[in-house]
Design an enzyme around this catalytic site. Structure first.
Site, short mmCIF file in Angstrom:
data_model
loop_
_atom_site.label_atom_id
_atom_site.label_comp_id
_atom_site.label_asym_id
_atom_site.label_seq_id
_atom_site.Cartn_x
_atom_site.Cartn_y
_atom_site.Cartn_z
N TYR A 51 36.58 37.97 22.70
CA TYR A 51 37.29 39.20 23.09
C TYR A 51 36.33 40.11 23.83
CZ TYR A 51 42.13 39.99 22.12
OH TYR A 51 43.50 39.98 22.23
N GLU A 53 37.53 43.28 25.83
CA GLU A 53 38.26 44.36 26.50
C GLU A 53 37.27 45.33 27.14
OE1 GLU A 53 40.97 46.11 23.70
OE2 GLU A 53 42.41 44.49 23.92
N ASP A 196 48.85 40.91 50.03
CA ASP A 196 48.96 39.92 48.96
C ASP A 196 48.75 38.54 49.58
OD1 ASP A 196 49.64 38.11 47.03
OD2 ASP A 196 51.58 39.00 46.54
N THR A 222 46.24 35.24 44.15
CA THR A 222 46.10 34.28 43.06
C THR A 222 44.86 33.46 43.36
OG1 THR A 222 47.46 32.70 44.26
CG2 THR A 222 48.59 34.06 42.63
N LYS A 225 46.07 28.74 44.35
CA LYS A 225 46.82 28.13 45.46
C LYS A 225 45.81 27.53 46.44
CE LYS A 225 50.73 31.01 44.27
NZ LYS A 225 51.66 32.08 44.63
N ARG A 231 44.59 28.80 37.40
CA ARG A 231 45.63 29.81 37.47
C ARG A 231 44.98 31.15 37.12
NH1 ARG A 231 49.55 26.65 38.26
NH2 ARG A 231 50.89 28.39 38.78
#
Ligand SMILES: *Cc1c(COP(=O)(O)O)cnc(C)c1O
Length: 429
Positions: A51, A53, A196, A222, A225, A231
């Site tokens: 973790y 954050e 984008d 992303t 692609k 991903r």
């Protein structure tokens, strides 16, 4: 340390089946790719345990010294590759990355503008079923009758509706974006320009398509692609909020801080550190000369495929392609995209049905299919191979119900895939 195939033979079996499927089919969905062993290793790493954050050196949890190194390296590589002043590599995927940009820059009810989904845009660019078309007053621009963006139409809509934020970028647009023209339009109405680049990030990284900066304020993408990573997604931006006095007077934050705060704590919790590591490795691969060749070959292969389909009498939206994808209009063949998607699938060629601009047919039985070259190019397909693939696709379109055609295409696909194998030593069993 029990292996997967012992702990969970069911899942191991499904993974092996998927691996076999990927080996055997011509995977031609333009938003997909085949990642390297190195990327798979980073993705399947112990970093999923942690973790963290917050951001490097400013975390809400202890023990993040190595996570900080990973994320910092990913950010530096992203900035260098796309000539960006700031990078956030934490977005879980493309859609949340875009949502964070809205959250950072505009308020619910504000006017925003993006390309219509029906004309190639993405759901998150303001489509009515998306949160972005529900919470914001979204104006949608079309493409012209020739299939190209008509910048006069975009400008007229912008002058009429005065959006605070303009998205450029698409999921089914086979041509190049003119960021200078978009920026000139954004300037006329004091809008932020967001590029984008989810689909073409790999082409930009490889130097075969123009970079959004310095024209765009923000670039989202992303990473899975054409960039050929796990991903995931990134938001790249300028440091300065050039419209601060107009849209954010009173805020003490620059653009980079607005973006970072929108991702965390605005939208997300703990970053997916294994994904961040895999993104860092992807960015290292994408900076290498071999990736430049890869990006060039993606475009060459798409063009060879387009030429082959045109020779077979097929109709392409905008008449061809400048990037990694082709949008085929099947109306002249009197068949819909859903039928062809299924018939091609049966012949081991995977594509997706897609609406064409101004499609009179419904979205589940649209008039087109979308075909891409990134995955086959990763496998080493040449322009000659792509011309053969074009002939195979055309054979199926001309006789979607002919079983013998389907069997002969499938046999030819088997020849092509075994000539270009993937993951030779991988097994989940
Ligand atoms: C794929 C895509 C997205 C969304 O990415 P997900 O990871 O599927 O959420 C956003 N914008 C564009 C233009 C895309 O092509």
């Amino acid at each position: 340390m029990t292996p997967l195939h012992t702990t969970d033979p069911d899942i191991a079996e499904f993974l092996e089946s998927e691996l076999e499927r990927e080996r055997q089919v011509l995977e031609m969905i333009p938003s997909e790719n085949i990642v390297s062993r190195a990327v798979l290793e980073a993705l399947g790493s112990v970093l999923t345990n942690k973790y963290s954050e917050g951001y490097p050196t400013k975390r809400y949890y202890g023990g993040n010294q190595f996570i900080d190194e990973v994320e910092t390296l990913a950010r530096e590589r992203a900035k260098a590759l796309f000539s960006a002043e700031h990078a956030n590599v934490q977005p879980y995927s493309g859609s949340p990355a875009n949502l964070a940009v809205y959250f950072a820059l505009v308020k619910p009810g504000d006017t925003v503008m993006g390309m219509s989904l029906a004309h190639g845009g993405h759901l998150t660019h303001g489509h009515k079923v998306s949160i972005t078309g529900t919470y914001y007053n979204a104006v949608q621009y079309p493409v012209g009758d020739d299939g190209f963006i008509d910048y006069d139409v975009v400008r007229a809509l912008a002058l009429e509706h005065k959006p605070k934020l303009i998205f450029c970028g698409a999921t089914a647009y086979p041509r190049i974006f003119d960021f200078e023209k978009f920026r000139a339009i954004a300037d006329e109405v004091n809008a932020y320009l967001v590029a984008d680049m989810a689909h073409v990030a790999g082409l930009i990284a490889g130097g075969v398509h123009p970079k959004p900066f310095p024209h765009a304020d923000v670039m989202t993408t992303t990473t899975h692609k054409t960039l050929r990573g796990p991903r995931g997604a990134m938001i790249l931006c300028k440091r300065e909020d050039r419209l601060h006095d107009i849209h954010h007077a009173g805020s003490k934050h620059d653009l980079a801080t607005l973006i970072d705060r929108a991702i965390f704590p605005g939208l997300q919790g703990g970053p997916h550190n294994h994904q961040t590591a895999a993104i860092a490795t992807t960015l290292k691969e994408a900076a290498e000369p071999t990736f430049k060749t890869y990006a060039e070959n993606i475009v060459k292969n798409a063009k060879a495929l387009a030429e082959s389909l045109l020779n077979e009498g097929m109709t392409l939206v905008s008449g061809g392609t400048d990037n990694h994808l082709i949008l085929m209009n099947l109306r002249p063949q009197n068949v819909n995209g859903a039928v062809i998607e299924t018939a091609l699938d049966d012949a081991h060629i995977t594509v997706n049905k897609n609406s064409i601009p101004n499609d009179p047919a419904p979205p589940m039985k649209p008039s087109g299919i979308r075909i891409g070259s990134p995955t086959l190019t990763t496998r080493g397909f040449t322009e000659d191979d792509m011309r053969v693939v074009g002939q195979l696709i055309a054979q199926i379109i001309k006789a979607p119900n002919d079983v013998s055609v389907r069997e002969s295409v499938k046999a030819k696909v088997a020849e092509l895939t075994s000539a270009h194998p993937i993951y030779p030593n991988l097994s989940y069993l």
